[in-house]
Design a protein around this motif. Structure first.
Motif, mmCIF file in Angstrom:
data_model
loop_
_atom_site.group_PDB
_atom_site.id
_atom_site.type_symbol
_atom_site.label_atom_id
_atom_site.label_comp_id
_atom_site.label_asym_id
_atom_site.label_seq_id
_atom_site.Cartn_x
_atom_site.Cartn_y
_atom_site.Cartn_z
ATOM 1 N N VAL A 1 0.681 -1.070 0.166
ATOM 2 C CA VAL A 1 -0.136 -0.090 -0.106
ATOM 3 C C VAL A 1 0.971 1.294 0.071
ATOM 4 C CG1 VAL A 1 -1.729 1.284 1.190
ATOM 5 C CG2 VAL A 1 -1.710 -1.283 1.286
ATOM 6 N N LEU A 2 0.669 2.136 -1.021
ATOM 7 C CA LEU A 2 1.480 3.496 -1.017
ATOM 8 C C LEU A 2 0.335 4.464 -0.608
ATOM 9 C CD1 LEU A 2 3.928 5.016 -1.920
ATOM 10 C CD2 LEU A 2 2.827 5.443 -4.086
ATOM 11 N N VAL A 3 0.448 5.344 0.365
ATOM 12 C CA VAL A 3 -0.683 6.601 0.719
ATOM 13 C C VAL A 3 0.399 7.723 0.689
ATOM 14 C CG1 VAL A 3 -2.124 7.305 2.258
ATOM 15 C CG2 VAL A 3 -1.674 4.930 2.154
ATOM 16 N N LYS A 4 -0.041 8.612 -0.406
ATOM 17 C CA LYS A 4 0.742 9.827 -0.736
ATOM 18 C C LYS A 4 -0.189 11.055 -0.962
ATOM 19 C CE LYS A 4 4.027 11.786 -3.988
ATOM 20 N NZ LYS A 4 3.119 12.624 -4.656
ATOM 21 N N GLY A 5 0.202 12.103 -0.198
ATOM 22 C CA GLY A 5 -0.392 13.473 -0.846
ATOM 23 C C GLY A 5 -1.875 13.568 -0.744
ATOM 24 N N ASN A 6 -2.475 13.105 0.329
ATOM 25 C CA ASN A 6 -3.849 13.108 0.611
ATOM 26 C C ASN A 6 -4.108 13.950 1.651
ATOM 27 O OD1 ASN A 6 -4.910 10.458 -1.049
ATOM 28 N ND2 ASN A 6 -2.980 9.890 0.279
ATOM 29 N N LEU A 7 -5.327 14.704 1.426
ATOM 30 C CA LEU A 7 -5.765 15.792 2.690
ATOM 31 C C LEU A 7 -6.818 14.918 3.236
ATOM 32 C CD1 LEU A 7 -6.233 18.320 4.037
ATOM 33 C CD2 LEU A 7 -7.889 18.934 2.221
ATOM 34 N N MET A 8 -6.808 14.839 4.517
ATOM 35 C CA MET A 8 -7.697 14.140 5.470
ATOM 36 C C MET A 8 -7.976 14.980 6.682
ATOM 37 S SD MET A 8 -5.403 10.640 5.442
ATOM 38 C CE MET A 8 -4.105 11.289 5.183
ATOM 39 N N GLN A 9 -9.663 15.401 6.407
ATOM 40 C CA GLN A 9 -9.882 16.410 7.411
ATOM 41 C C GLN A 9 -11.333 16.101 7.713
ATOM 42 O OE1 GLN A 9 -10.315 20.220 5.354
ATOM 43 N NE2 GLN A 9 -10.496 21.348 7.397
ATOM 44 N N ASN A 10 -11.644 16.348 9.174
ATOM 45 C CA ASN A 10 -12.753 16.117 9.724
ATOM 46 C C ASN A 10 -13.405 14.573 9.575
ATOM 47 O OD1 ASN A 10 -12.644 18.859 10.571
ATOM 48 N ND2 ASN A 10 -13.861 19.601 8.890
ATOM 49 N N ASN A 11 -12.693 13.781 9.558
ATOM 50 C CA ASN A 11 -13.196 12.470 9.811
ATOM 51 C C ASN A 11 -13.119 11.771 11.112
ATOM 52 O OD1 ASN A 11 -13.241 12.152 6.455
ATOM 53 N ND2 ASN A 11 -11.150 12.668 6.896
ATOM 54 N N LEU A 12 -13.696 10.426 11.542
ATOM 55 C CA LEU A 12 -13.527 10.193 12.780
ATOM 56 C C LEU A 12 -12.211 9.541 13.105
ATOM 57 C CD1 LEU A 12 -17.135 8.296 12.951
ATOM 58 C CD2 LEU A 12 -16.366 10.635 13.598
ATOM 59 N N TRP A 13 -11.522 9.159 11.910
ATOM 60 C CA TRP A 13 -10.098 8.737 12.123
ATOM 61 C C TRP A 13 -9.592 9.114 10.862
ATOM 62 C CZ3 TRP A 13 -9.495 5.471 16.362
ATOM 63 C CH2 TRP A 13 -10.790 4.946 16.886
ATOM 64 N N GLY A 14 -8.047 9.478 10.922
ATOM 65 C CA GLY A 14 -7.390 9.671 9.803
ATOM 66 C C GLY A 14 -7.060 8.403 9.062
ATOM 67 N N ILE A 15 -5.783 7.638 9.220
ATOM 68 C CA ILE A 15 -5.527 6.481 8.593
ATOM 69 C C ILE A 15 -5.680 5.455 9.666
ATOM 70 C CG2 ILE A 15 -4.054 4.814 7.365
ATOM 71 C CD1 ILE A 15 -2.708 7.474 6.361
ATOM 72 N N THR A 16 -6.470 4.378 9.480
ATOM 73 C CA THR A 16 -6.408 3.283 10.368
ATOM 74 C C THR A 16 -6.002 2.014 9.554
ATOM 75 O OG1 THR A 16 -8.928 2.587 9.701
ATOM 76 C CG2 THR A 16 -8.625 3.952 11.720
ATOM 77 N N VAL A 17 -5.278 1.284 10.363
ATOM 78 C CA VAL A 17 -4.381 0.035 9.906
ATOM 79 C C VAL A 17 -4.938 -1.085 10.606
ATOM 80 C CG1 VAL A 17 -2.366 -1.079 9.258
ATOM 81 C CG2 VAL A 17 -2.511 1.461 9.162
ATOM 82 N N ILE A 18 -5.456 -2.252 10.108
ATOM 83 C CA ILE A 18 -5.729 -3.470 10.654
ATOM 84 C C ILE A 18 -4.931 -4.799 10.006
ATOM 85 C CG2 ILE A 18 -7.809 -4.699 11.368
ATOM 86 C CD1 ILE A 18 -9.424 -2.144 10.842
ATOM 87 N N GLY A 19 -4.570 -5.453 10.871
ATOM 88 C CA GLY A 19 -3.936 -6.946 10.236
ATOM 89 C C GLY A 19 -2.574 -6.616 10.128
ATOM 90 N N ALA A 20 -1.822 -6.803 8.960
ATOM 91 C CA ALA A 20 -0.654 -6.538 8.752
ATOM 92 C C ALA A 20 -0.382 -6.097 7.095
ATOM 93 C CB ALA A 20 0.076 -8.139 8.886
ATOM 94 N N PRO A 21 -0.772 -5.215 6.919
ATOM 95 C CA PRO A 21 -0.581 -4.823 5.301
ATOM 96 C C PRO A 21 0.822 -4.181 5.441
ATOM 97 C CG PRO A 21 -2.201 -3.445 6.407
ATOM 98 C CD PRO A 21 -2.109 -4.517 7.236
ATOM 99 N N ALA A 22 1.456 -4.091 4.245
ATOM 100 C CA ALA A 22 2.896 -3.335 4.365
ATOM 101 C C ALA A 22 2.300 -1.956 3.891
ATOM 102 C CB ALA A 22 3.689 -4.039 3.209
ATOM 103 N N VAL A 23 2.254 -0.988 4.775
ATOM 104 C CA VAL A 23 1.786 0.446 4.559
ATOM 105 C C VAL A 23 2.828 1.219 4.310
ATOM 106 C CG1 VAL A 23 0.501 2.352 5.300
ATOM 107 C CG2 VAL A 23 -0.235 0.052 5.310
ATOM 108 N N ASN A 24 2.978 2.042 3.283
ATOM 109 C CA ASN A 24 4.003 3.073 3.049
ATOM 110 C C ASN A 24 3.339 4.315 3.013
ATOM 111 O OD1 ASN A 24 5.969 4.804 2.025
ATOM 112 N ND2 ASN A 24 6.862 3.540 0.776
ATOM 113 N N ALA A 25 3.251 5.011 3.908
ATOM 114 C CA ALA A 25 2.527 6.436 3.922
ATOM 115 C C ALA A 25 3.451 7.538 4.006
ATOM 116 C CB ALA A 25 1.724 6.607 5.048
ATOM 117 N N GLY A 26 4.803 7.365 3.627
ATOM 118 C CA GLY A 26 5.885 8.185 3.702
ATOM 119 C C GLY A 26 7.137 7.444 4.011
ATOM 120 N N LYS A 27 8.017 7.566 3.230
ATOM 121 C CA LYS A 27 9.459 6.944 3.492
ATOM 122 C C LYS A 27 10.526 7.584 2.759
ATOM 123 C CE LYS A 27 11.519 2.375 4.234
ATOM 124 N NZ LYS A 27 11.211 0.837 3.837
#
Length: 466
Positions: free
Chosen positions: A310-336
């Motif tokens: 999973v690549l997460v880049k350049g997103n605006l996340m505003q006024n949600n109940l959560w920003g990013i939630t991760v469950i289990g064991a995905p390989a998340v790259n939200a900035g490296k």
């Protein structure tokens, strides 16, 4: 008695044949509705300036059903048209396919292996499409799908029950449908591009389906880009969901890019392993989950097997109940950001503003076991340092059974106020959409959805009463 029995038997055969309706010979013929009106048993007739369909009929593989420029087509109660060949509904100006007033029609069933739909410049009201075409596809351009009634398929206004490739939806409107706008089955991955389209308040039944609901695995790529997806404030209806719930193998790529996802139960949801990029989306005000433990994330990433990327880049996340939630064991790259020459380099550039519930801010909640990289981002804190960011991140530091979030170094805020990032770019274009799905460069009388695109690629959408 024998003569009476024979009479009733013959009558039953006749009734059965009539119920099946007209079936074209499959010899390469193109049929207009004017052509069909001349053929006995088709149920096609001209009523008050519109073609009215009063009986089911079938266009066989090899044949074409053509709806012509400026035609109005009305389906009667329960009517379903089966197209095993090609549906050509691409008028130069416009066409309308709708229901006889007060009726609940079905729509178009396309289950032959070679069934194809070419749709352009047409408004479809109440009727839906269901595809079971292994080699077929749909190409829809500049069409509106209004208040699909879910009679032909419970899954979506455009519903796929077989795998297929080459599907395209571009510059279309999906408005107030009873179910999802576009969807497919859990074991029927499709190749599809959904671009430059507008989705508003679909799944009015409030079932547990998002407005765009796609299974993805195998070899077929999926692209969802440059769309506006506005919710109807339904408590069970999300914005976009991509899934591989059965954990099938995959070599394809999923791209979710430059969309505005607003006022849904959640924003973007991934379930199961896949190669996915979530880039440059504005995900705002997705708060309509009644229990924050069950949803409300701007981006939710779940993969129990830990096989996905999973690549997460350049997103605006505003006024949600959560920003990013991760469950289990995905390989998340939200900035490296440590090695700009590395293959997995990602500058991050995600912005978190006021995501939280229960009086607590949650920019990133790692509820899984894998290490999540989230460097180079702008967090919902005044000072972008480790101690401050720790207050809006939940991970191994808070619960030793969870994975770590590596968030330093953070991004740089210029100007100094985080909220200024949203309005720093000049306006590139403004368009107005009314509640009937019509689009204009100037406002309509009454209620408008004002869609503003900025030069940095971000998009905003607000309601306006004129």
């Amino acid at each position: 008695m024998k003569k009476i029995f024979t009479f009733f038997f013959a009558a039953a055969i006749s009734a059965t044949a009539f119920a099946q309706g007209f079936v074209s010979p499959g010899n390469g013929t193109t049929y207009t509705l004017a052509d069909l009106a001349k053929i006995e048993g088709t149920g096609v007739s001209m009523v008050e300036g519109a073609w009215q369909l009063d009986a089911a009929f079938t266009i066989s593989d090899g044949d074409v059903l053509k709806i012509q420029n400026n035609e109005v087509v009305k389906f009667n109660q329960g009517i379903q048209v089966e197209v095993q060949g090609t549906l050509n509904c691409a008028p130069a100006d416009t066409a309308l396919v709708t229901a006889v007033e007060g009726t609940t029609p079905k729509g178009f069933r396309m289950y032959s292996d070679n069934a194809k739909a070419v749709l352009k410049n047409t408004r479809f009201e109440y009727v839906g499409f269901t595809f079971g075409a292994a080699n077929g596809n749909i190409k829809a351009e500049n069409c509106t799908f209004y208040k699909n009634n879910a009679s032909i398929a419970s899954g979506a206004a455009i519903n796929f029950s077989a795998s297929g490739t080459g599907n395209v939806i571009d510059r279309c409107n999906f408005l107030e449908g009873a179910t999802a706008a576009v969807g497919n089955g859990a074991n029927t991955p499709i190749g599809i591009k959904i671009t430059n389209s507008y989705f508003y308040a679909n799944n009015s039944k409030n079932s547990n389906r998002p407005q765009i609901n796609l299974t993805s695995y195998g070899t077929e790529d999926v692209e969802i880009s440059n769309n506006v997806i506005i919710g109807g404030h339904y408590t069970k209806v999300g914005g976009i969901a991509l899934s591989n719930m059965l954990g099938y193998s995959y070599s394809n790529k999923v791209v979710v890019k430059n969309n505005l996802v607003k006022e849904n139960r959640y924003g973007i949801n991934m379930t199961g392993p896949m190669n996915i990029e979530i880039v440059d989306n504005d995900i705002i005000d997705n708060i309509y989950e009644t229990n924050a433990n069950n949803g409300g994330s701007a981006i939710s990433l779940y993969d129990s097997a830990g096989k996905g990327k999973v690549l997460v880049k350049g997103n605006l996340m505003q006024n949600n109940l959560w920003g990013i939630t991760v469950i289990g064991a995905p390989a998340v790259n939200a900035g490296k950001v440590e090695d700009p020459a590395a293959e997995d380099y990602n500058p991050g550039e995600n912005v978190f503003i006021n995501n939280g519930n229960g009086g607590v801010l949650y920019d990133l909640y790692n509820n899984g076991t894998s290490t999540v990289y989230a460097q180079g981002n702008i967090w919902n804190v005044e000072v972008q340092d480790s101690a401050s960011i720790e207050q809006v991140v939940f991970h191994k530091v808070d619960n030793p059974d969870l994975g770590l979030v590596i968030f330093m170094p953070a991004g740089k805020v210029e100007p100094t106020s985080v909220t200024d990032v949203m309005t720093s770019a000049p306006v590139e274009a403004v368009r107005y959409i009314d509640l009937m799905g019509r689009e204009s460069a100037v406002p309509f009388e009454g209620v408008n959805i004002v869609v503003t695109r900025y030069t940095d690629g971000t998009v905003s959408a607000v309601k306006q009463l004129r």
